[in-house]
Design a protein around this motif. Structure first.
Motif, PDB file in Angstrom:
ATOM      1  N   MET A  64       0.407 -11.319 -14.983  1.00  0.00           N
ATOM      2  CA  MET A  64      -0.755 -12.048 -14.488  1.00  0.00           C
ATOM      3  C   MET A  64      -2.157 -11.595 -14.867  1.00  0.00           C
ATOM      4  O   MET A  64      -2.129 -10.052 -14.809  1.00  0.00           O
ATOM      5  CB  MET A  64      -0.554 -12.398 -12.881  1.00  0.00           C
ATOM      6  N   TYR A  65      -3.036 -12.106 -15.060  1.00  0.00           N
ATOM      7  CA  TYR A  65      -4.169 -11.569 -15.757  1.00  0.00           C
ATOM      8  C   TYR A  65      -5.142 -12.327 -14.793  1.00  0.00           C
ATOM      9  O   TYR A  65      -5.411 -13.498 -14.654  1.00  0.00           O
ATOM     10  CB  TYR A  65      -4.543 -12.088 -17.234  1.00  0.00           C
ATOM     11  N   LYS A  66      -6.377 -11.392 -14.623  1.00  0.00           N
ATOM     12  CA  LYS A  66      -7.610 -12.044 -13.879  1.00  0.00           C
ATOM     13  C   LYS A  66      -8.509 -12.656 -15.015  1.00  0.00           C
ATOM     14  O   LYS A  66      -8.969 -11.893 -15.824  1.00  0.00           O
ATOM     15  CB  LYS A  66      -8.551 -10.856 -13.098  1.00  0.00           C
ATOM     16  N   VAL A  67      -8.503 -13.802 -14.943  1.00  0.00           N
ATOM     17  CA  VAL A  67      -9.606 -14.584 -15.941  1.00  0.00           C
ATOM     18  C   VAL A  67     -10.903 -15.160 -15.109  1.00  0.00           C
ATOM     19  O   VAL A  67     -10.949 -15.180 -13.741  1.00  0.00           O
ATOM     20  CB  VAL A  67      -8.879 -15.770 -16.531  1.00  0.00           C
ATOM     21  N   ARG A  68     -11.816 -15.586 -15.595  1.00  0.00           N
ATOM     22  CA  ARG A  68     -12.961 -16.160 -15.128  1.00  0.00           C
ATOM     23  C   ARG A  68     -12.720 -16.799 -13.977  1.00  0.00           C
ATOM     24  O   ARG A  68     -13.719 -16.492 -12.784  1.00  0.00           O
ATOM     25  CB  ARG A  68     -13.685 -17.054 -16.211  1.00  0.00           C
ATOM     26  N   ARG A  69     -12.157 -17.835 -13.892  1.00  0.00           N
ATOM     27  CA  ARG A  69     -12.104 -18.641 -12.495  1.00  0.00           C
ATOM     28  C   ARG A  69     -10.904 -18.510 -11.702  1.00  0.00           C
ATOM     29  O   ARG A  69     -10.618 -19.293 -10.622  1.00  0.00           O
ATOM     30  CB  ARG A  69     -12.204 -20.179 -13.079  1.00  0.00           C
ATOM     31  N   GLY A  70     -10.082 -17.557 -12.092  1.00  0.00           N
ATOM     32  CA  GLY A  70      -8.815 -17.329 -11.232  1.00  0.00           C
ATOM     33  C   GLY A  70      -7.708 -16.446 -11.851  1.00  0.00           C
ATOM     34  O   GLY A  70      -8.319 -15.266 -12.255  1.00  0.00           O
ATOM     35  N   VAL A  71      -6.524 -16.684 -11.823  1.00  0.00           N
ATOM     36  CA  VAL A  71      -5.728 -15.901 -12.469  1.00  0.00           C
ATOM     37  C   VAL A  71      -4.685 -16.701 -13.470  1.00  0.00           C
ATOM     38  O   VAL A  71      -4.443 -17.958 -13.331  1.00  0.00           O
ATOM     39  CB  VAL A  71      -4.469 -15.579 -11.304  1.00  0.00           C
ATOM     40  N   LYS A  72      -4.366 -16.114 -14.517  1.00  0.00           N
ATOM     41  CA  LYS A  72      -3.648 -16.826 -15.569  1.00  0.00           C
ATOM     42  C   LYS A  72      -2.214 -16.040 -15.483  1.00  0.00           C
ATOM     43  O   LYS A  72      -1.872 -14.833 -15.447  1.00  0.00           O
ATOM     44  CB  LYS A  72      -4.111 -16.490 -16.992  1.00  0.00           C
ATOM     45  N   ALA A  73      -1.134 -16.750 -15.430  1.00  0.00           N
ATOM     46  CA  ALA A  73       0.272 -16.192 -14.994  1.00  0.00           C
ATOM     47  C   ALA A  73       1.136 -16.607 -16.601  1.00  0.00           C
ATOM     48  O   ALA A  73       0.762 -17.402 -17.151  1.00  0.00           O
ATOM     49  CB  ALA A  73       1.155 -17.220 -14.060  1.00  0.00           C
ATOM     50  N   VAL A  74       1.800 -15.466 -16.940  1.00  0.00           N
ATOM     51  CA  VAL A  74       2.319 -15.419 -18.301  1.00  0.00           C
ATOM     52  C   VAL A  74       3.837 -15.482 -18.200  1.00  0.00           C
ATOM     53  O   VAL A  74       4.231 -14.448 -17.485  1.00  0.00           O
ATOM     54  CB  VAL A  74       1.698 -14.690 -19.234  1.00  0.00           C
ATOM     55  N   GLU A  75       4.559 -16.325 -18.714  1.00  0.00           N
ATOM     56  CA  GLU A  75       6.200 -16.130 -18.961  1.00  0.00           C
ATOM     57  C   GLU A  75       6.447 -15.952 -20.424  1.00  0.00           C
ATOM     58  O   GLU A  75       6.206 -16.727 -20.931  1.00  0.00           O
ATOM     59  CB  GLU A  75       6.700 -17.386 -18.221  1.00  0.00           C
TER      60      GLU A  75
END
Length: 167
Positions: A64-75
């Motif tokens: 999971m990455y912290k991005v500008r507006r929230g969190v991006k989950a990667v699978e």
């Protein structure tokens, strides 16, 4: 005359490099570029899964990455080939579970070695769950010991870790 030919070759080479750079820049934005600060990593069996208490869903994304507006989950899927519906369901369940544990997941990126799919999740938890509801029911039935129907497809069987055991 040879100087003119060399000039054309250099110009052509620079043009090709410029086109490749532009292609890379636009391709990254289009296909779910992973940017932001890494905030969570799944280290395997020793990593506790997330849980959404309202929908009773467990799961954990790979990263999971912290991005500008929230969190991006990667699978990540370590196979060549397309992203399957089951991959999307797994990624959405993990994102929903992470939301239940306090992470504001707004995007999911599902990647294989040859393909990637970015899914915008700027919607309610209920809307995400509705996309998963059929899969969640199947998983619960399987966990309860109910016999499941096999639906093998040659394209999926080739990349399945259980292909030898499946009859």
């Amino acid at each position: 005359m040879p100087t003119l030919v060399i000039g054309y070759l250099v110009f052509g080479l620079l043009a090709v490099i410029a086109l490749l750079l532009l292609f890379h820049i636009f391709r990254s934005k289009e296909q779910g570029d992973i940017s932001g600060k890494l905030i969570w990593t799944d280290y395997g069996i020793k990593t506790k899964p997330f849980y959404h208490s309202e929908f009773l869903v467990f799961g954990k994304p790979d990263l999971m990455y912290k991005v500008r507006r929230g969190v991006k989950a990667v699978e990540y899927k370590h196979r060549m080939g397309p992203v399957f519906d089951s991959d999307i369901a797994q990624a959405l369940a993990a994102a929903l579970a992470a939301r239940g544990s306090g992470y504001r997941v707004i995007e999911v990126l599902v990647k294989t070695r040859s393909t990637e799919l970015s899914i915008d999740l700027r919607e309610s938890d209920s809307a995400v769950y509705r996309k998963l509801q059929g899969y969640v029911l199947l998983v619960r039935q399987a966990k309860d010991g109910r016999a499941m129907q096999k639906k093998p497809e040659a394209r999926k069987c080739r990349s399945c870790a259980y292909r030898e055991a499946c009859a």
